[in-house]
Scaffold this active site. Structure first.
Site, PDB file in Angstrom:
ATOM      1  N   ARG A  71       0.761  -1.334   0.132  1.00  0.00           N
ATOM      2  CA  ARG A  71      -0.012   0.273  -0.011  1.00  0.00           C
ATOM      3  C   ARG A  71       0.747   1.121   0.171  1.00  0.00           C
ATOM      4  O   ARG A  71       0.603   2.203  -0.526  1.00  0.00           O
ATOM      5  CB  ARG A  71      -1.041  -0.260   0.948  1.00  0.00           C
ATOM      6  CG  ARG A  71      -1.943  -0.982   0.924  1.00  0.00           C
ATOM      7  CD  ARG A  71      -3.280  -0.681   1.840  1.00  0.00           C
ATOM      8  NE  ARG A  71      -3.658   0.537   1.848  1.00  0.00           N
ATOM      9  CZ  ARG A  71      -4.290   0.908   2.663  1.00  0.00           C
ATOM     10  NH1 ARG A  71      -4.598   0.616   4.080  1.00  0.00           N
ATOM     11  NH2 ARG A  71      -4.896   2.274   2.647  1.00  0.00           N
ATOM     12  N   VAL A 104      -5.335   7.110   5.782  1.00  0.00           N
ATOM     13  CA  VAL A 104      -3.858   7.223   6.468  1.00  0.00           C
ATOM     14  C   VAL A 104      -2.755   7.476   5.308  1.00  0.00           C
ATOM     15  O   VAL A 104      -1.632   7.289   5.368  1.00  0.00           O
ATOM     16  CB  VAL A 104      -3.469   5.635   6.845  1.00  0.00           C
ATOM     17  CG1 VAL A 104      -4.397   5.182   7.996  1.00  0.00           C
ATOM     18  CG2 VAL A 104      -3.747   4.574   5.834  1.00  0.00           C
ATOM     19  N   HIS A 120      -7.112   7.594  11.857  1.00  0.00           N
ATOM     20  CA  HIS A 120      -7.056   6.345  11.900  1.00  0.00           C
ATOM     21  C   HIS A 120      -5.341   6.137  11.515  1.00  0.00           C
ATOM     22  O   HIS A 120      -4.745   5.087  11.111  1.00  0.00           O
ATOM     23  CB  HIS A 120      -7.362   5.436  10.775  1.00  0.00           C
ATOM     24  CG  HIS A 120      -9.148   5.355  11.101  1.00  0.00           C
ATOM     25  ND1 HIS A 120      -9.843   5.049  10.075  1.00  0.00           N
ATOM     26  CD2 HIS A 120      -9.666   5.359  12.366  1.00  0.00           C
ATOM     27  CE1 HIS A 120     -11.208   4.743  10.558  1.00  0.00           C
ATOM     28  NE2 HIS A 120     -11.054   5.234  11.788  1.00  0.00           N
ATOM     29  N   ASN A 217     -20.652  12.771  -2.112  1.00  0.00           N
ATOM     30  CA  ASN A 217     -20.509  11.148  -2.481  1.00  0.00           C
ATOM     31  C   ASN A 217     -21.238  10.804  -3.835  1.00  0.00           C
ATOM     32  O   ASN A 217     -22.228  11.308  -4.015  1.00  0.00           O
ATOM     33  CB  ASN A 217     -20.784  10.304  -1.151  1.00  0.00           C
ATOM     34  CG  ASN A 217     -20.311   8.787  -1.170  1.00  0.00           C
ATOM     35  OD1 ASN A 217     -20.299   8.196  -2.262  1.00  0.00           O
ATOM     36  ND2 ASN A 217     -19.887   8.483   0.001  1.00  0.00           N
TER      37      ASN A 217
HETATM   38  P1  OAD Z   1     -15.073   3.075   2.086  1.00  0.00           P
HETATM   39  O1  OAD Z   1     -14.431   2.323   1.021  1.00  0.00           O
HETATM   40  O2  OAD Z   1     -15.897   2.256   3.013  1.00  0.00           O
HETATM   41  O3  OAD Z   1     -15.881   4.225   1.512  1.00  0.00           O
HETATM   42  C1  OAD Z   1     -15.827   4.858   0.546  1.00  0.00           C
HETATM   43  C2  OAD Z   1     -16.723   5.974   0.097  1.00  0.00           C
HETATM   44  O4  OAD Z   1     -16.109   6.719  -0.942  1.00  0.00           O
HETATM   45  C3  OAD Z   1     -18.067   5.163  -0.683  1.00  0.00           C
HETATM   46  O5  OAD Z   1     -19.186   5.664  -0.010  1.00  0.00           O
HETATM   47  C4  OAD Z   1     -17.981   5.625  -1.981  1.00  0.00           C
HETATM   48  O6  OAD Z   1     -19.199   5.881  -2.635  1.00  0.00           O
HETATM   49  C5  OAD Z   1     -17.066   6.842  -1.950  1.00  0.00           C
HETATM   50  N1  OAD Z   1     -16.291   7.508  -3.122  1.00  0.00           N
HETATM   51  C6  OAD Z   1     -15.633   6.808  -3.861  1.00  0.00           C
HETATM   52  N2  OAD Z   1     -15.278   7.364  -4.999  1.00  0.00           N
HETATM   53  C7  OAD Z   1     -15.474   8.754  -4.695  1.00  0.00           C
HETATM   54  C8  OAD Z   1     -14.906  10.079  -5.202  1.00  0.00           C
HETATM   55  N3  OAD Z   1     -14.322  10.094  -6.333  1.00  0.00           N
HETATM   56  N4  OAD Z   1     -15.415  11.209  -4.496  1.00  0.00           N
HETATM   57  C9  OAD Z   1     -16.266  10.976  -3.520  1.00  0.00           C
HETATM   58  N5  OAD Z   1     -16.537   9.974  -2.789  1.00  0.00           N
HETATM   59  C10 OAD Z   1     -16.164   8.708  -3.343  1.00  0.00           C
HETATM   60  O7  OAD Z   1     -14.046   4.068   2.897  1.00  0.00           O
HETATM   61  P2  OAD Z   1     -13.981   5.003   4.345  1.00  0.00           P
HETATM   62  O8  OAD Z   1     -15.292   5.241   4.417  1.00  0.00           O
HETATM   63  O9  OAD Z   1     -13.049   5.895   4.271  1.00  0.00           O
HETATM   64  O10 OAD Z   1     -10.318   1.866   8.469  1.00  0.00           O
HETATM   65  O11 OAD Z   1     -13.614   3.735   5.447  1.00  0.00           O
HETATM   66  C11 OAD Z   1     -13.503   3.974   6.771  1.00  0.00           C
HETATM   67  C12 OAD Z   1     -12.254   2.850   7.266  1.00  0.00           C
HETATM   68  O12 OAD Z   1     -12.876   1.593   6.873  1.00  0.00           O
HETATM   69  C13 OAD Z   1     -11.256   3.202   6.794  1.00  0.00           C
HETATM   70  O13 OAD Z   1     -10.474   4.449   7.465  1.00  0.00           O
HETATM   71  C14 OAD Z   1     -10.576   1.882   7.082  1.00  0.00           C
HETATM   72  C15 OAD Z   1     -11.369   0.945   6.579  1.00  0.00           C
HETATM   73  O14 OAD Z   1     -11.525  -0.194   7.328  1.00  0.00           O
HETATM   74  C16 OAD Z   1      -9.152   1.519   9.072  1.00  0.00           C
HETATM   75  O15 OAD Z   1      -8.309   1.084   8.519  1.00  0.00           O
HETATM   76  C17 OAD Z   1      -9.147   1.538  10.775  1.00  0.00           C
END
Ligand code: OAD
Length: 252
Positions: A71, A104, A120, A217
């Protein structure tokens, strides 16, 4: 999203003293960093329980280390996108502007944001599990196996400074994030699925304390019904448009 940024948002932003921005993996998607959920998400291909927790690391430290190294290679080869840059510019446009991120990947900092709460952790930092000595990436040997602490007599395993499942969030970052959420006039939730707690509780906490809640989003999320405004689309397109419109209106 097609069409101009709604006037309701621009008026709220122009009147606001305190803006709080909350980001997730979606803001880095247009840089080429995979998100976690969704069809192409990391957690579709890898099991978080085998990679992102302390038990997995203790059982197979080399495998977990290698995954984080892979990564880091991706993240090191990409650039902040127009959305990151627009957020960095926003920091200078309001009396107070805080950025809370679940990412991160360090891309907000590389884009120029400074007032950041990293909930995170940060993949560019590492620390020794035994004695806590901190290491940045370039200080460590670039081998496929987990490096060991070089402090005399320690030899502990070095782990990435990221929050794994089952771990507490860093206290200072969390408290700063709660303060920034509770005091926000406008709260922007951008590119997050809102699936991981406690981070995901911040937008509603902000709203309950009086913030106007905006979500950006391409897809609706569990937060969408609570948002005062949902802008459906890519953060790399919508955020620069918001900054452009704000600057035009301020110049008028
Ligand atoms: P997710 O992968 O759960 O969600 C990503 C979001 O971004 C989704 O709702 C997509 O629809 C949206 N998305 C995709 N492309 C986009 C764009 N170009 N513009 C805007 N939005 C877009 O990721 P997180 O919500 O960040 O935790 O996940 C939360 C945590 O889950 C992470 O920090 C990580 C993971 O497990 C740890 O590592 C502790």
């Amino acid at each position: 999203m097609t069409g101009p940024i709604p006037d309701s948002l621009i008026s709220r932003l122009l009147a606001a003293e305190r803006i709080t921005i909350f980001t997730g993996a979606g803001v880095s998607a247009e840089s080429g960093v995979p998100t976690f959920r969704g069809n192409e998400g990391l957690w579709k291909k890898f099991k978080p329980e085998e990679l992102a927790n302390l038990t997995a690391f203790m059982k197979n430290p080399d495998l977990v280390w290698e995954w984080y190294q892979a990564r880091r290679t991706i993240i090191g080869s990409v650039q902040p996108n127009a959305g990151h840059r627009a957020l960095a510019e926003m920091e200078g446009l309001f009396p107070a502007c805080a950025l809370i991120t679940q990412n991160v990947d360090n891309l907000h900092r590389r884009a120029g944001s400074r007032n950041i709460f990293e909930l995170h952790g940060n993949i560019e930092r590492n620390y020794c599990l035994t004695c806590g000595t901190r290491y940045t990436g370039p200080e460590l040997p670039q081998t496929g196996t987990v490096p060991r602490c070089s402090r005399a007599g320690c030899n502990g395993l070095i782990r990435p400074d990221v929050v794994w499942f089952g771990e507490m969030l860093p206290e200072d970052e969390w408290e700063g994030a709660v303060r920034a959420s509770a005091s926000a006039d406008v709260f922007l939730s951008i590119g997050t699925s809102g699936a991981v707690y406690p981070a995901a509780s911040l937008p509603l906490m902000a709203k309950q304390q009086g913030a106007w809640l905006v979500e950006i989003n391409p897809e609706p999320t569990p937060l969408t019904p609570s948002a005062d405004l949902f802008l459906q689309g890519l953060s790399g397109e919508i955020l620069p448009a918001i900054v452009r419109t704000l600057n035009e209106r301020r110049d008028q």
